[in-house]
Design an enzyme around this catalytic site. Structure first.
Site, PDB file in Angstrom:
ATOM      1  N   GLY A 217       0.927  -1.279   0.028  1.00 14.85           N
ATOM      2  CA  GLY A 217       0.242  -0.116   0.337  1.00 14.85           C
ATOM      3  C   GLY A 217       0.957   1.493  -0.193  1.00 14.85           C
ATOM      4  O   GLY A 217       2.051   1.270  -0.408  1.00 14.85           O
ATOM      5  N   ASP A 244       3.723   4.503 -12.098  1.00 15.48           N
ATOM      6  CA  ASP A 244       2.806   6.088 -12.611  1.00 15.48           C
ATOM      7  C   ASP A 244       1.175   5.847 -12.457  1.00 15.48           C
ATOM      8  O   ASP A 244       0.700   6.657 -12.598  1.00 15.48           O
ATOM      9  CB  ASP A 244       3.290   5.660 -13.706  1.00 15.48           C
TER      10      ASP A 244
HETATM   11  P1  ADP Z   1       6.394   2.103  -8.267  1.00 18.63           P
HETATM   12  O1  ADP Z   1       6.565   1.522  -9.383  1.00 18.63           O
HETATM   13  O2  ADP Z   1       6.623   3.077  -8.607  1.00 18.63           O
HETATM   14  O3  ADP Z   1       7.816   1.277  -7.636  1.00 18.63           O
HETATM   15  P2  ADP Z   1       5.309   0.603  -6.147  1.00 18.63           P
HETATM   16  O4  ADP Z   1       5.810  -0.626  -6.365  1.00 18.63           O
HETATM   17  O5  ADP Z   1       5.490   0.990  -4.781  1.00 18.63           O
HETATM   18  O6  ADP Z   1       5.317   1.769  -6.913  1.00 18.63           O
HETATM   19  O7  ADP Z   1       3.149   1.020  -6.560  1.00 18.63           O
HETATM   20  C1  ADP Z   1       2.619   1.934  -6.209  1.00 18.63           C
HETATM   21  C2  ADP Z   1       1.042   1.710  -6.279  1.00 18.63           C
HETATM   22  O8  ADP Z   1       0.886   0.880  -6.930  1.00 18.63           O
HETATM   23  C3  ADP Z   1       1.365   0.934  -4.304  1.00 18.63           C
HETATM   24  O9  ADP Z   1       0.905   1.951  -3.389  1.00 18.63           O
HETATM   25  C4  ADP Z   1       0.049   0.098  -4.299  1.00 18.63           C
HETATM   26  O10 ADP Z   1      -1.159   0.592  -4.283  1.00 18.63           O
HETATM   27  C5  ADP Z   1      -0.074   0.057  -5.952  1.00 18.63           C
HETATM   28  N1  ADP Z   1       0.642  -1.599  -5.879  1.00 18.63           N
HETATM   29  C6  ADP Z   1       2.027  -2.203  -6.549  1.00 18.63           C
HETATM   30  N2  ADP Z   1       2.223  -3.400  -6.346  1.00 18.63           N
HETATM   31  C7  ADP Z   1       0.437  -3.921  -5.986  1.00 18.63           C
HETATM   32  C8  ADP Z   1       0.391  -5.454  -5.921  1.00 18.63           C
HETATM   33  N3  ADP Z   1       1.301  -6.124  -5.848  1.00 18.63           N
HETATM   34  N4  ADP Z   1      -1.192  -5.436  -5.213  1.00 18.63           N
HETATM   35  C9  ADP Z   1      -1.686  -5.137  -5.617  1.00 18.63           C
HETATM   36  N5  ADP Z   1      -1.490  -3.215  -5.513  1.00 18.63           N
HETATM   37  C10 ADP Z   1      -0.240  -2.454  -5.717  1.00 18.63           C
END
Ligand code: ADP
Length: 293
Positions: A217, A244
């Protein structure tokens, strides 16, 4: 209210290979695709698909007209996209069938041709009610941030990919800083959201912070309040563009005047849906695909 994105547009050349090419090895790819990419383009698409009014500014080379067309076909105003006589920014991506690992070479190209004169032209075209959305993939970021501060334009800044010069940029106009855990660590020295917030609050007291935590999250610090938003449980197949999508939908929510907690929920719904689909741009959902809040 409308959003002005000043950011990157990339052509991603993706090659499926039996294993990542070794030094000196020539390898036959089993499949190849050319995709639209770049954090700026992805965030512009997410904003437009969320229903926001968005303009994109940036530079494309000759081969980049397809990227401009893609944005325009999704309802993004591309009148501030400039063609330059520099090769299109691109990425060459090998994806290993054996290990699912990838190896990526990024070429800045046209994205690094964004000059000071163009910063002025683009920001002169900004309306006083515009919110500016920035990432860290184009040139002149220090000038853009300093000019936004001078003009009093509110900025949403996603300092990704992180580079050491971010720490010396003028972030005083940044209304929202949005980082994942890795960028939080790079910017503040800690990936712990609460510790990162303490450091951000000291350095940039007017700036709100969101730290995204992938499938765990996100945590938001705004107006003295801490809000934790869990991720929606989904079967993830490809997390490219999760951040993004999150940023585009979060800013779209702010534009609509939604309470911050609802912006976080909307962004989490959209990014959860995005990770259930392969690819970057094609995985970004339209608002109509999301369940009502
Ligand atoms: P980035 O792509 O910049 O590394 P994150 O991996 O933290 O960012 O993901 C951004 C948001 O996307 C998270 O805060 C979450 O809400 C959603 N998200 C990412 N991965 C998952 C997942 N495996 N399941 C559900 N939601 C996800």
């Amino acid at each position: 209210m409308s959003v002005l994105i000043i950011g990157s547009m990339n052509l991603d050349y993706v090659y499926q290979v039996p294993h990542l090419a070794l030094p000196g090895e020539s390898l036959m790819a089993t499949a190849m695709s050319t995709n639209a990419g770049g954090k700026g383009l992805n965030q512009a698409l997410a904003l437009a698909r969320a229903g926001a009014c968005v303009r994109h500014a940036g530079c494309i080379g000759e081969a980049g007209t397809v990227l401009r067309d893609l944005l325009a076909n999704n309802g993004v105003d591309v009148s501030l996209v400039q063609e330059v006589d520099v090769p299109q920014g691109s990425a060459v991506i090998q994806v290993s069938s054996e290990s699912a690992q990838n190896s990526i070479v990024v070429f800045g190209g046209s994205n690094r041709a964004f000059g000071k004169a163009q910063v002025m032209i683009v920001l002169d075209a900004a309306l006083p009610t515009d919110r500016v959305v920035l990432q860290n993939e184009i040139s002149c970021m220090d000038v853009i941030l300093a000019e936004c501060a001078r003009r009093g334009l509110p900025v949403v800044f996603n300092p990704a990919p992180y580079s050491d010069d971010v720490a010396n940029m003028d972030l005083s106009s940044v209304e929202w800083l949005i980082v994942n855990e890795v960028e939080a660590e790079q910017l503040t020295g800690t990936g712990d959201p609460d510790e990162a917030q303490a450091i951000v609050a000291k350095r940039w007291p007017k700036t709100n912070l969101v730290v995204t935590l992938g499938e765990r999250g996100c945590v938001c610090f705004a107006a003295g309040e801490r809000i934790y938003q869990p991720a929606f449980a989904v079967d993830a197949v490809d997390t490219t563009a999760a951040g993004d999508t999150f940023i585009g939908y979060f800013v779209a929510g702010l534009e609509e005047g939604l309470p911050v907690k609802d912006c976080l929920c909307l962004a989490s719904q959209a990014s959860a849906l995005a990770v259930t689909r392969p690819g970057a741009a094609p995985s970004i959902p339209r608002r109509s695909e999301l369940p009502a809040l």
